[in-house]
Design a protein around this motif. Sequence first.
Motif, PDB file in Angstrom:
ATOM      1  N   SER A 196     -20.260  -3.471 -11.818  1.00  0.00           N
ATOM      2  CA  SER A 196     -19.675  -3.287 -13.149  1.00  0.00           C
ATOM      3  C   SER A 196     -18.378  -4.056 -13.337  1.00  0.00           C
ATOM      4  N   ALA A 197     -17.568  -4.174 -12.277  1.00  0.00           N
ATOM      5  CA  ALA A 197     -16.273  -4.857 -12.389  1.00  0.00           C
ATOM      6  C   ALA A 197     -16.364  -6.351 -12.138  1.00  0.00           C
ATOM      7  N   GLN A 198     -17.567  -6.866 -11.854  1.00  0.00           N
ATOM      8  CA  GLN A 198     -17.768  -8.299 -11.616  1.00  0.00           C
ATOM      9  C   GLN A 198     -16.930  -8.811 -10.445  1.00  0.00           C
ATOM     10  N   LEU A 199     -16.806  -7.998  -9.402  1.00  0.00           N
ATOM     11  CA  LEU A 199     -16.031  -8.407  -8.233  1.00  0.00           C
ATOM     12  C   LEU A 199     -16.827  -9.421  -7.417  1.00  0.00           C
ATOM     13  N   ALA A 200     -16.160 -10.504  -7.030  1.00  0.00           N
ATOM     14  CA  ALA A 200     -16.830 -11.569  -6.287  1.00  0.00           C
ATOM     15  C   ALA A 200     -17.363 -11.069  -4.947  1.00  0.00           C
ATOM     16  N   GLU A 201     -16.642 -10.134  -4.323  1.00  0.00           N
ATOM     17  CA  GLU A 201     -17.069  -9.613  -3.019  1.00  0.00           C
ATOM     18  C   GLU A 201     -18.432  -8.926  -3.114  1.00  0.00           C
ATOM     19  N   GLU A 202     -18.720  -8.321  -4.267  1.00  0.00           N
ATOM     20  CA  GLU A 202     -19.996  -7.641  -4.455  1.00  0.00           C
ATOM     21  C   GLU A 202     -21.097  -8.583  -4.949  1.00  0.00           C
ATOM     22  N   LEU A 203     -20.707  -9.550  -5.775  1.00  0.00           N
ATOM     23  CA  LEU A 203     -21.713 -10.433  -6.371  1.00  0.00           C
ATOM     24  C   LEU A 203     -22.216 -11.506  -5.414  1.00  0.00           C
ATOM     25  N   ALA A 204     -21.351 -11.981  -4.521  1.00  0.00           N
ATOM     26  CA  ALA A 204     -21.742 -13.080  -3.632  1.00  0.00           C
ATOM     27  C   ALA A 204     -22.988 -12.762  -2.801  1.00  0.00           C
ATOM     28  N   PRO A 205     -23.078 -11.588  -2.146  1.00  0.00           N
ATOM     29  CA  PRO A 205     -24.301 -11.286  -1.377  1.00  0.00           C
ATOM     30  C   PRO A 205     -25.553 -11.239  -2.248  1.00  0.00           C
ATOM     31  N   LEU A 206     -25.403 -10.797  -3.508  1.00  0.00           N
ATOM     32  CA  LEU A 206     -26.547 -10.758  -4.423  1.00  0.00           C
ATOM     33  C   LEU A 206     -27.036 -12.172  -4.718  1.00  0.00           C
ATOM     34  N   VAL A 207     -26.108 -13.072  -4.996  1.00  0.00           N
ATOM     35  CA  VAL A 207     -26.478 -14.457  -5.291  1.00  0.00           C
ATOM     36  C   VAL A 207     -27.164 -15.091  -4.085  1.00  0.00           C
ATOM     37  N   VAL A 208     -26.592 -14.879  -2.903  1.00  0.00           N
ATOM     38  CA  VAL A 208     -27.162 -15.453  -1.683  1.00  0.00           C
ATOM     39  C   VAL A 208     -28.565 -14.904  -1.429  1.00  0.00           C
ATOM     40  N   ALA A 209     -28.746 -13.614  -1.675  1.00  0.00           N
ATOM     41  CA  ALA A 209     -30.069 -13.005  -1.477  1.00  0.00           C
ATOM     42  C   ALA A 209     -31.107 -13.644  -2.393  1.00  0.00           C
ATOM     43  N   GLN A 210     -30.720 -13.922  -3.637  1.00  0.00           N
ATOM     44  CA  GLN A 210     -31.657 -14.549  -4.569  1.00  0.00           C
ATOM     45  C   GLN A 210     -31.978 -15.987  -4.164  1.00  0.00           C
ATOM     46  N   VAL A 211     -30.970 -16.703  -3.671  1.00  0.00           N
ATOM     47  CA  VAL A 211     -31.199 -18.073  -3.203  1.00  0.00           C
ATOM     48  C   VAL A 211     -32.185 -18.077  -2.048  1.00  0.00           C
ATOM     49  N   GLN A 212     -32.003 -17.163  -1.115  1.00  0.00           N
ATOM     50  CA  GLN A 212     -32.862 -17.115   0.066  1.00  0.00           C
ATOM     51  C   GLN A 212     -34.274 -16.618  -0.260  1.00  0.00           C
ATOM     52  N   GLN A 213     -34.386 -15.696  -1.192  1.00  0.00           N
ATOM     53  CA  GLN A 213     -35.699 -15.137  -1.525  1.00  0.00           C
ATOM     54  C   GLN A 213     -36.507 -16.054  -2.436  1.00  0.00           C
ATOM     55  N   SER A 214     -35.833 -16.698  -3.374  1.00  0.00           N
ATOM     56  CA  SER A 214     -36.541 -17.465  -4.408  1.00  0.00           C
ATOM     57  C   SER A 214     -36.438 -18.977  -4.256  1.00  0.00           C
ATOM     58  N   GLY A 215     -35.670 -19.440  -3.263  1.00  0.00           N
ATOM     59  CA  GLY A 215     -35.622 -20.865  -2.982  1.00  0.00           C
ATOM     60  C   GLY A 215     -34.874 -21.708  -3.994  1.00  0.00           C
ATOM     61  N   TYR A 216     -33.811 -21.172  -4.568  1.00  0.00           N
ATOM     62  CA  TYR A 216     -33.007 -21.976  -5.499  1.00  0.00           C
ATOM     63  C   TYR A 216     -32.344 -23.122  -4.741  1.00  0.00           C
ATOM     64  N   GLN A 217     -32.328 -24.268  -5.375  1.00  0.00           N
ATOM     65  CA  GLN A 217     -31.731 -25.461  -4.761  1.00  0.00           C
ATOM     66  C   GLN A 217     -30.359 -25.788  -5.327  1.00  0.00           C
ATOM     67  N   ALA A 218     -29.952 -25.052  -6.368  1.00  0.00           N
ATOM     68  CA  ALA A 218     -28.624 -25.252  -6.949  1.00  0.00           C
ATOM     69  C   ALA A 218     -28.128 -23.935  -7.526  1.00  0.00           C
ATOM     70  N   VAL A 219     -26.839 -23.684  -7.371  1.00  0.00           N
ATOM     71  CA  VAL A 219     -26.184 -22.497  -7.933  1.00  0.00           C
ATOM     72  C   VAL A 219     -24.991 -22.981  -8.739  1.00  0.00           C
ATOM     73  N   LEU A 220     -24.957 -22.649 -10.026  1.00  0.00           N
ATOM     74  CA  LEU A 220     -23.928 -23.153 -10.930  1.00  0.00           C
ATOM     75  C   LEU A 220     -23.051 -22.011 -11.435  1.00  0.00           C
ATOM     76  N   SER A 221     -21.729 -22.214 -11.337  1.00  0.00           N
ATOM     77  CA  SER A 221     -20.747 -21.267 -11.871  1.00  0.00           C
ATOM     78  C   SER A 221     -19.723 -22.047 -12.682  1.00  0.00           C
ATOM     79  N   PRO A 222     -19.045 -21.386 -13.630  1.00  0.00           N
ATOM     80  CA  PRO A 222     -18.014 -22.091 -14.405  1.00  0.00           C
ATOM     81  C   PRO A 222     -16.735 -22.269 -13.603  1.00  0.00           C
ATOM     82  N   SER A 223     -15.965 -23.282 -13.948  1.00  0.00           N
ATOM     83  CA  SER A 223     -14.651 -23.489 -13.310  1.00  0.00           C
ATOM     84  C   SER A 223     -13.618 -22.601 -13.998  1.00  0.00           C
ATOM     85  N   SER A 224     -13.922 -21.325 -14.038  1.00  0.00           N
ATOM     86  CA  SER A 224     -13.023 -20.324 -14.595  1.00  0.00           C
ATOM     87  C   SER A 224     -12.511 -19.473 -13.439  1.00  0.00           C
ATOM     88  N   THR A 225     -11.649 -18.518 -13.739  1.00  0.00           N
ATOM     89  CA  THR A 225     -11.177 -17.618 -12.690  1.00  0.00           C
ATOM     90  C   THR A 225     -12.351 -16.922 -12.018  1.00  0.00           C
TER      91      THR A 225
END
Length: 312
Positions: free
Chosen positions: A66-95
Amino acid sequence: MKTLVIAEHDNQQLNAVTLNLVDAAAKLGGDIHILVAGQGCGAVAEQASKVSGVQQVLLAEAEHFSAQLAEELAPLVVAQVQQSGYQAVLSPSSTFGKNLSPRVAALLDVAQVSDVIEIKAVGSYVRPIYAGNVMLTLESKEPVQVLTLRPTAFDAAGQEGSAEVVAINATETIGISTLIGRELSKSDRPELGAAETVVSGGRGLGDGDKYVQVLEPLADTLGAALGASRAAVDAGFVPNDYQVGQTGKIVAPQLYVAVGISGAIQHLAGMSDSKVIVAINKDPDAPIFQVADYGLEADLFEAVPELTQQLG
């Protein structure tokens, strides 16, 4: 190519920078998926599903997102990359993106490419260095391309899509950080990073009261967002979230009006992509005049009120 775009949002509204990321992702080719992680953010997923060019929206809801904390979101993103085979991950150059993306890259054991302003091909990017004075073309041969992108360098994707929204399992909470609170500035003006017109003030205004008295009427007349140089922020004229520059916000409006700003290299790095730059300064040697499309050498305390009156 299969690309995962990380949506920035507040659990209610999709941040407009996500549209720019989708436009950038389209230049990589292949399928584009958007990850929406939060709590009670179904409306955000629906908004993301309407972005043109997106094939699927992944929705992960859990209290620890809910708070969009990077410590919580990073493992989720990595899990999706590993499970679904994403070849690129894009984020904005924002805080948000600058906090999350390096964690994702580290967990994937790949090198991140930061602040991309142009995508030539998969693995070939352009990014600014030396405060934007040099544009570097680089190549990355990493198996997963982890990128942060400058949203103002890309067009916003349309909103005529009809992507499928798929609920995914949330990863377990990490529990190493907790959001204590947020102090957010509220304003009826356009958001600085997305505004079509920006009026910025510098140290030449003298103090915070004069900043308000001189610039606010002009900004109201133009329907503009208010910005400031680092010198003005450091002097306490305005809050930190007004700062435009290398260590502040990167903006690229249709019209940028710089009032009492000398034009230090760090400030120019944050606004030099503006379509039209107008500078008002009594110093004829101010560096801001070198990048300005229109320059007025005058006392700002006389020129700005007169300009406001003429425009009104």
